[in-house]
Design a protein around this motif. Sequence first.
Motif, PDB file in Angstrom:
ATOM      1  N   TYR A 239      17.720  -8.860  16.694  1.00 34.97           N
ATOM      2  CA  TYR A 239      17.441  -7.593  17.359  1.00 34.97           C
ATOM      3  C   TYR A 239      18.714  -6.769  17.452  1.00 34.97           C
ATOM      4  O   TYR A 239      19.839  -7.289  17.331  1.00 34.97           O
ATOM      5  N   SER A 251      15.628  -2.461  18.787  1.00 37.36           N
ATOM      6  CA  SER A 251      14.611  -2.733  17.765  1.00 37.36           C
ATOM      7  C   SER A 251      14.684  -4.204  17.378  1.00 37.36           C
ATOM      8  O   SER A 251      15.709  -4.871  17.563  1.00 37.36           O
ATOM      9  N   SER A 267      12.656  -2.793  10.530  1.00 37.88           N
ATOM     10  CA  SER A 267      12.703  -3.058  11.969  1.00 37.88           C
ATOM     11  C   SER A 267      11.546  -2.358  12.670  1.00 37.88           C
ATOM     12  O   SER A 267      10.862  -1.510  12.103  1.00 37.88           O
ATOM     13  N   GLY A 269      10.781  -0.644  16.623  1.00 36.23           N
ATOM     14  CA  GLY A 269      11.383  -0.284  17.909  1.00 36.23           C
ATOM     15  C   GLY A 269      10.400   0.254  18.917  1.00 36.23           C
ATOM     16  O   GLY A 269      10.792   0.739  19.988  1.00 36.23           O
ATOM     17  N   THR A 270       9.115   0.174  18.613  1.00 34.36           N
ATOM     18  CA  THR A 270       8.100   0.655  19.539  1.00 34.36           C
ATOM     19  C   THR A 270       7.017  -0.399  19.718  1.00 34.36           C
ATOM     20  O   THR A 270       6.876  -1.307  18.903  1.00 34.36           O
TER      21      THR A 270
END
Length: 347
Positions: A239, A251, A267, A269-270
């Motif tokens: 991460y 992320s 990656s 990130g949400t």
Amino acid sequence: MTDRPRSKPLLADDKPVKGRIRKRRDPAQPNLLLDPMPHRVEPALALLQPKPPSDPRFIAELKFDGYRLAIHVEPSGVRVLTRGGHDWTARFPAIAEEAKTLGVASAILDGEAVVLDEQGRSDFGALQQSLGGRGGKLKSSEALFFAFDLLYLDGHDLRDMELSSRRHLLEELLVGQEGPIRFSEEIEGDGNAIFNASCEHGLEGVIFKDPDSPYRTGRTGDWLKVKCIQSESFFVIGYERSSVARGGVGSLLLAARKGDDLQYVGSVGTGFKEKVAIQLRETLDKLESRKPPVSYGGRRKNVVWAQPTLIAEIEYRAWTDDGKLRHASFKGLREVQDNAAVYEIHD
């Protein structure tokens, strides 16, 4: 019109009824054939397709977003098994109790455990949280089991029977059931229209099945899945630290299988809230690795690499030209016992 003759009473006043002495069974006489109940059945899996099949015979069911399970009703009790064969009876007590009331001596039901959102859609993240997250020990009181196939019933192995007949028996078994175990209804209509409508309602997609097919393990093409939004499982390999993002995770870095190796696929990130982000960071810190587990040519800062142990379910829209996920969103972590197949890249 003559009166119907009266039947003679079973017990006469002067002569008690006597049964005949039964002879020993002739060893040459064949026994009633009953099929041994399988201890476990490897599940039939749906093959991913870009569009609905053109064959009008195929039946359609909604695609659920949960954990694939098999319910074994046995003389000794009920077992709830994961796709990988692990016993999760204790994690779904309401489903197990409901199975005891089905009125059968033995049965194997194939289906999926889900938690529904306010719109009635299956929500994988909500299911995960109801179980306490990955590795959690909570018992899910919210989960429902949608049964879509019947593999064994009261001494008879049904796997060689055509799907339409198996589902007919299953529907009869579950008629009136509105508790934790429910029947996965067939959707009638044109395949393309069904698929388009499911996407408009924000559903996962549609499963199409050959009604004349026996139950066969693996991705044989008897069952097809068409997804509204792409969703696959990937390894979490680290991460990116962040002092701004909630939970300190900017992320997650992801990898797919490629032969015997792993390949970095970008990656995400949400999709994770602060509580989940904190849990992810704490778990990944324990799995920290000095070297990246993949060939990585990126320029990200503050990266914490981790052993490829965690498996995340990721929703995404497409792939970029350089092999990265586009518009990715985190849905939740898969359990090891769920035996989720990590996405594999083919040349």
